[in-house]
Design an enzyme around this catalytic site. Structure first.
Site, PDB file in Angstrom:
ATOM      1  N   ILE B  12       0.831  -1.210   0.000  1.00 42.19           N
ATOM      2  CA  ILE B  12       0.000   0.000   0.000  1.00 42.19           C
ATOM      3  C   ILE B  12       0.867   1.263   0.000  1.00 42.19           C
ATOM      4  CG2 ILE B  12      -1.741   1.329   1.300  1.00 42.19           C
ATOM      5  CD1 ILE B  12      -2.803  -1.310   0.052  1.00 42.19           C
ATOM      6  N   GLY B 109      -6.037  -2.789   8.600  1.00 44.35           N
ATOM      7  CA  GLY B 109      -5.650  -3.901   9.461  1.00 44.35           C
ATOM      8  C   GLY B 109      -5.666  -3.541  10.936  1.00 44.35           C
ATOM      9  N   SER B 138     -10.427  -1.247   5.309  1.00 47.29           N
ATOM     10  CA  SER B 138      -9.771  -2.211   4.417  1.00 47.29           C
ATOM     11  C   SER B 138     -10.303  -2.122   2.998  1.00 47.29           C
ATOM     12  CB  SER B 138     -10.015  -3.615   4.938  1.00 47.29           C
ATOM     13  OG  SER B 138     -11.357  -3.984   4.689  1.00 47.29           O
ATOM     14  N   CYS B 139      -9.604  -2.779   2.096  1.00 50.81           N
ATOM     15  CA  CYS B 139      -9.995  -2.794   0.688  1.00 50.81           C
ATOM     16  C   CYS B 139     -11.429  -3.272   0.516  1.00 50.81           C
ATOM     17  CB  CYS B 139      -9.041  -3.671  -0.111  1.00 50.81           C
ATOM     18  SG  CYS B 139      -8.830  -5.330   0.555  1.00 50.81           S
ATOM     19  N   ASN B 140     -11.791  -4.353   1.214  1.00 52.77           N
ATOM     20  CA  ASN B 140     -13.141  -4.887   1.066  1.00 52.77           C
ATOM     21  C   ASN B 140     -14.182  -3.923   1.618  1.00 52.77           C
ATOM     22  OD1 ASN B 140     -13.066  -7.518  -0.232  1.00 52.77           O
ATOM     23  ND2 ASN B 140     -11.836  -8.192   1.513  1.00 52.77           N
ATOM     24  N   ARG B 167      -9.200 -13.262  -2.468  1.00 52.94           N
ATOM     25  CA  ARG B 167      -7.958 -13.810  -3.017  1.00 52.94           C
ATOM     26  C   ARG B 167      -7.151 -14.368  -1.835  1.00 52.94           C
ATOM     27  NH1 ARG B 167      -6.015 -11.352   0.444  1.00 52.94           N
ATOM     28  NH2 ARG B 167      -4.657  -9.527   0.519  1.00 52.94           N
ATOM     29  N   HIS B 193     -16.089  -8.282   8.238  1.00 56.09           N
ATOM     30  CA  HIS B 193     -16.259  -7.198   7.263  1.00 56.09           C
ATOM     31  C   HIS B 193     -17.527  -6.380   7.508  1.00 56.09           C
ATOM     32  CE1 HIS B 193     -13.793 -10.409   5.467  1.00 56.09           C
ATOM     33  NE2 HIS B 193     -13.057  -9.408   5.042  1.00 56.09           N
ATOM     34  N   HIS B 219     -10.431  -9.502  -5.077  1.00 52.62           N
ATOM     35  CA  HIS B 219     -11.576 -10.061  -4.373  1.00 52.62           C
ATOM     36  C   HIS B 219     -12.802  -9.947  -5.271  1.00 52.62           C
ATOM     37  CE1 HIS B 219      -9.219  -9.943  -0.706  1.00 52.62           C
ATOM     38  NE2 HIS B 219      -9.141  -8.631  -0.713  1.00 52.62           N
ATOM     39  N   GLN B 300      -7.426  -5.568  -4.264  1.00 52.34           N
ATOM     40  CA  GLN B 300      -7.033  -5.428  -2.858  1.00 52.34           C
ATOM     41  C   GLN B 300      -5.784  -4.557  -2.665  1.00 52.34           C
ATOM     42  OE1 GLN B 300      -6.596  -8.189  -4.656  1.00 52.34           O
ATOM     43  NE2 GLN B 300      -4.481  -8.850  -4.391  1.00 52.34           N
TER      44      GLN B 300
END
Lengths: 338, 338
Positions: B12, B109, B138-140, B167, B193, B219, B300
């Site tokens: 990142i 995280g 987070s990405c999701n 993933r 999530h 993902h 992601q």
């Protein structure tokens, strides 16, 4: 004694043949192969009478495989045929079965409207009694029907939403993919699975979505249900635990994925590592009033095998659904214990 | 001009640093590395001032990498720090940022309760204005928040059900799995999530389930929504098409999976093949009264990059959400056209 033949001795056919020889009320008349490959060799080793396409006899006898006769002869000598040929071929073959007036079972790859009715033992055994051409629904539809039937009976299902995370290929199919991809299969909604489940559970309101991923072992279903009546987790677990063809994966088994299930099946000595049962993770069952979630795994090569056996008895009007399922389960060794 | 440093130049951090140097209102003060690996080399090649842990200077200078100073010095010279260190380390580092009285952004995280507030530009930009410690989700969660916010605004969401097909590892992580498995991650429900999305959209009623599979690229989210008001497909597509950080994958693009999206990103020359946008398959959008289904892909490694840039402006109270998002989008080159 029912004289059964298996036309097409591939992924499904070889498993169904092995199950037939374990049934006290059935006799395996023969199996058919188009090529003298390693699967034909196992049929010969097991002393299953081998039938081939007319004209192909020499390609088998040339490598030392004794041929019993032609496929037509096999069908003529059968009370019923289980057709386990590739999708579409079953429909073509059905003309032959009609000509010889032999009832037949085809697999889930055939179209719903190409047969008299579709079959899942738990969902609609009786519908197939006395029929001439019956389709055992696909592995995924079989797994969904087994799960939804008892829940529909007890609670009523307002809406079922199932995401199918499909294995890309069977272990023995090196030419199929994907590798490192997730394929929306199909991109549009719904997938064909929902309508297919309705072929055995016509009153179910179900939406399905499907994706294909780089695994070979099993399908995974993400199931969400909106029920008509309130439920709770304890009773839902009790309900599903009573189903002989559902294995409730316990927390202490330490299995968090499909590879763990495969390892279990091999460890307990299952032929080919087959799992005939739906595997539902007990820990995943989440019930909040009328809303239910759970994960289940479906072994695509194996779960329709007991259904084919029961479909034989349904068509031949041999016994009740419960008698047939009990007999099939006992003879093949259904159940993984807890 | 905002003086920004990036602590942790990994997956990142290196992407955020590249985005910072494109911003007219920001200056990249420096980036930090713990080891002189290939990523440190690219920072040196790009002439990003390199800062290291006190005592590690020689391991860098020994291989010819010029070191600007220690991480403490970098922080002291910054107006704000973007922390892109591994999960948990960000929380430890936050004590250092507090000591130097420098506001900081940590990544998804870190735990929600370890920060003042969580951030997603589209969902809750204003919440972070003037804060000292902010977490970009987070990405999701970023992908879900971007999708749900406009739908919540227009129709109201009664219940969101999202299955995350994750993933297994990033492309550069050879030690992570699975291979040929589907891992229920976790087996119990819900996954973390859903609560994480609520950290930026507190009023959303959302259930999430997650599975880990043998892919590295992106993902995939299977989204089901029960809305408060009736919708139709045309208006839903219009609504989502207006979002700058949602790419609507058109049928004619011929992309049926995540590998196709990656190929597109590389073909259009995106740095590292990055997709900063949610990719929603237009063809997959299914609307039946209040019930909606769709598939979306989330890269992601990339989708939180523009969010980190906007979080900097929010914390520094530089401009409005719209002004920041527009500027970020324009400078990095958001948008894949139709």
């Amino acid at each position: 004694m029912i004289n059964v033949s298996v036309n097409g001795y591939g992924t499904i056919g070889k498993r169904v043949a092995d199950a037939i020889v374990q049934q006290p009320d059935m006799k395996l008349i023969g199996v058919s192969k188009t090529k003298p490959n390693h699967e034909a060799k196992t049929a010969v080793d097991k002393k299953y009478p081998l039938y081939v396409v007319k004209g192909a006899e020499e390609s088998f006898s040339g490598v030392g495989f004794e041929v019993e006769g032609t496929i037509e002869e096999m069908i003529e000598n059968s009370d019923i045929v289980v057709d386990a040929t590739p999708s579409g071929v079953g429909f073509e073959n059905s003309k032959l079965y009609k000509k010889f007036e032999v009832p037949a079972i085809v697999q889930g790859g055939e179209k719903e409207d190409s047969v008299e009715c579709s079959f899942n033992a738990r969902a609609n055994f009786e519908t197939s009694v006395g029929k001439k051409l019956v389709r055992v629904v696909s592995c995924n539809s079989t797994g969904i029907a087994r799960l939804l039937t008892p829940i529909e009976e007890r609670y009523g299902i307002d809406r079922a939403r199932v995401t199918l995370i499909r294995r890309g290929a069977d272990p023995g199919q090196p030419s199929k993919g994907p590798i490192n991809d997730v394929i929306l299969d199909p991109v549009y909604l719904p997938s064909h699975h929902g309508p297919d489940v309705k072929s055995v559970l016509p009153n179910i309101n179900i939406d399905t979505l499907a994706l294909k991923i780089p695994t070979t072992l099993m399908h995974v279903h993400v199931v969400n249900l909106s029920l008509n009546k309130s439920a709770d987790k304890v009773r839902m677990c009790e309900l599903l635990s009573k189903e002989s063809r559902i294995h409730m994966v316990a927390l202490r088994e330490g299995i968090k994925g499909i590879a763990g299930l495969k390892e279990l099946a091999l460890d307990v000595g299952r032929p080919r590592g087959d799992l005939w049962e739906n595997c539902v993770w007990e820990e995943s069952i989440s019930v909040e009033d009328k809303e239910v979630y759970l994960f289940q795994a479906i072994h695509q090569e194996a779960d329709v095998v007991p259904e084919n056996i029961d479909a034989i008895r349904a068509i031949m009007d041999e016994c009740s659904c419960k008698e047939s399922m009990d007999l099939t389960d006992r003879t093949i060794g259904m159940g993984l214990g807890r």
